[in-house]
Design a protein around this motif. Structure first.
Motif, short mmCIF file in Angstrom:
data_model
loop_
_atom_site.label_atom_id
_atom_site.label_comp_id
_atom_site.label_asym_id
_atom_site.label_seq_id
_atom_site.Cartn_x
_atom_site.Cartn_y
_atom_site.Cartn_z
N ALA A 30 0.84 -1.20 0.00
CA ALA A 30 0.00 0.00 0.00
C ALA A 30 0.87 1.25 0.00
N HIS A 31 1.96 1.22 0.77
CA HIS A 31 2.88 2.36 0.78
C HIS A 31 3.52 2.55 -0.59
N LEU A 32 3.86 1.44 -1.25
CA LEU A 32 4.44 1.54 -2.60
C LEU A 32 3.45 2.16 -3.57
N PHE A 33 2.22 1.65 -3.57
CA PHE A 33 1.22 2.16 -4.50
C PHE A 33 0.92 3.63 -4.22
N LEU A 55 8.08 5.07 0.30
CA LEU A 55 8.90 4.01 -0.31
C LEU A 55 9.73 3.28 0.75
N LYS A 56 10.27 4.02 1.70
CA LYS A 56 11.07 3.41 2.77
C LYS A 56 10.24 2.44 3.61
N GLN A 57 8.95 2.72 3.70
CA GLN A 57 8.06 1.82 4.44
C GLN A 57 7.57 0.65 3.58
N ALA A 58 7.99 0.65 2.31
CA ALA A 58 7.56 -0.40 1.39
C ALA A 58 8.66 -1.43 1.13
N VAL A 59 9.85 -1.26 1.72
CA VAL A 59 10.97 -2.14 1.39
C VAL A 59 10.78 -3.57 1.90
N SER A 61 8.09 -5.28 1.42
CA SER A 61 7.09 -5.95 0.59
C SER A 61 7.59 -7.33 0.16
N LYS A 62 6.71 -8.32 0.26
CA LYS A 62 7.11 -9.69 -0.10
C LYS A 62 7.16 -9.88 -1.62
N LYS A 63 6.46 -9.04 -2.35
CA LYS A 63 6.39 -9.21 -3.80
C LYS A 63 7.07 -8.09 -4.59
N ASN A 64 7.15 -6.91 -3.99
CA ASN A 64 7.57 -5.75 -4.77
C ASN A 64 8.77 -5.01 -4.20
N ALA A 65 9.55 -5.67 -3.33
CA ALA A 65 10.69 -4.97 -2.72
C ALA A 65 11.71 -4.52 -3.76
N GLU A 71 12.82 2.44 -7.35
CA GLU A 71 12.16 3.74 -7.20
C GLU A 71 12.97 4.65 -6.27
N LEU A 72 13.46 4.09 -5.16
CA LEU A 72 14.26 4.89 -4.23
C LEU A 72 15.54 5.39 -4.90
N MET A 73 16.17 4.54 -5.68
CA MET A 73 17.39 4.94 -6.38
C MET A 73 17.11 6.03 -7.41
N ASP A 74 16.01 5.87 -8.16
CA ASP A 74 15.65 6.87 -9.16
C ASP A 74 15.36 8.22 -8.51
N LEU A 75 14.68 8.16 -7.36
CA LEU A 75 14.35 9.39 -6.65
C LEU A 75 15.61 10.09 -6.16
N ALA A 76 16.52 9.32 -5.58
CA ALA A 76 17.78 9.90 -5.09
C ALA A 76 18.59 10.49 -6.24
N LYS A 77 18.64 9.77 -7.37
CA LYS A 77 19.41 10.26 -8.52
C LYS A 77 18.80 11.55 -9.07
N SER A 78 17.48 11.62 -9.10
CA SER A 78 16.82 12.83 -9.61
C SER A 78 17.11 14.04 -8.75
N ARG A 79 17.42 13.81 -7.47
CA ARG A 79 17.77 14.91 -6.56
C ARG A 79 19.26 15.19 -6.54
N GLY A 80 20.04 14.38 -7.26
CA GLY A 80 21.49 14.53 -7.22
C GLY A 80 22.11 14.01 -5.94
N GLN A 81 21.38 13.16 -5.22
CA GLN A 81 21.87 12.61 -3.94
C GLN A 81 22.50 11.23 -4.19
N MET A 82 23.69 11.26 -4.78
CA MET A 82 24.32 10.00 -5.17
C MET A 82 24.78 9.17 -3.98
N ASP A 83 25.01 9.82 -2.83
CA ASP A 83 25.34 9.05 -1.64
C ASP A 83 24.15 8.19 -1.22
N LYS A 84 22.95 8.76 -1.31
CA LYS A 84 21.75 7.98 -1.02
C LYS A 84 21.53 6.91 -2.09
N TRP A 85 21.81 7.27 -3.34
CA TRP A 85 21.67 6.31 -4.43
C TRP A 85 22.52 5.08 -4.17
#
Length: 221
Positions: A30-33, A55-59, A61-65, A71-85
């Motif tokens: 549900a958090h992912l959706f 997204l952090k609360q969706a990690v 997930s038994k089916k969609n982790a 998604e988390l990586m894409d979000l971090a990259k879009s912000r230029g936060q490569m350490d988070k990526w």
């Protein structure tokens, strides 16, 4: 996301305390959706923060982790936060050790940064998890070559060719390494000749594998 809002708001609502809603297996999904829905309508930096929190609360997930980490990586990259990526990529790699995409993305990232020591370390892990895939061997060899540790490069290019005898890049890398070692020792024929012999053998192998691509073997031979 109106219905998801309603569902998520009930989880910690006092009225439903003790009902075990926070243990619902669908909660991470549900958090992912919700995050994906919010991503489509996000307009403010606060929206972006909310997306990450969901997204952090969706990690778990038994089916969609796996797509959660993407998604988390894409979000971090879009912000230029490569350490988070890098952090999320490493988490994904640890959670899915047989998934090749995460270590390959890390190696590509370290290659862009010319961080060859990190590539070698990443390749060691990749080889442990995927011993029959020549990718880790090849990038380890190439990194040693870039570090000018040509003896180690030759050893790992040869190991790459053992794992994948059809790799003209592996044989070519071995040929380049042997040729360089021969040139570096050209005043000592006892040392240089065996390296020249190896280089010739390896370039001939490249010729055998890609006869129509003389750029890879013609000049050297």
């Amino acid at each position: 996301p109106i219905y998801l809002d309603l569902y998520l708001s009930t989880v910690n609502a006092p009225l439903f305390e003790g009902q075990g809603l926070d243990q619902d297996e669908m909660l991470p999904d549900a958090h992912l959706f919700y995050a994906v829905a919010l991503k489509n309508i996000a307009k403010t930096p606060e929206d972006s923060v909310m997306i990450e929190e969901h997204l952090k609360q969706a990690v778990d997930s038994k089916k969609n982790a796996l797509p959660v980490y993407v998604e988390l990586m894409d979000l971090a990259k879009s912000r230029g936060q490569m350490d988070k990526w890098v952090k999320y990529c490493n988490e994904g790699k640890e959670k899915f050790p047989q998934e090749k995409a995460f270590p390959k993305l890390l190696i590509d990232h370290y290659q862009s940064a010319r961080d060859y020591d990190s590539i070698i370390k990443e390749c060691d892990s990749y080889i442990t998890n995927h011993p029959d895939d020549d990718f880790g061997y090849y990038w380890k060899a190439l990194s040693y070559y870039q570090k000018d540790n040509v003896k180690a490069a030759l050893e790992w290019f040869e190991k790459t060719a053992e794992v994948n005898p059809e790799s003209d890049d592996a044989w070519g890398g071995a040929g380049n390494s042997a040729w360089k070692l021969a040139r570096d020792n050209q005043t000592n024929k006892a040392v240089s000749k065996p390296y020249y012999d190896k280089a010739i053998k390896y370039y001939e192998k490249v010729h055998e594998l890609v006869p129509d691509d003389p750029d890879k073997w013609g000049y050297f031979l």
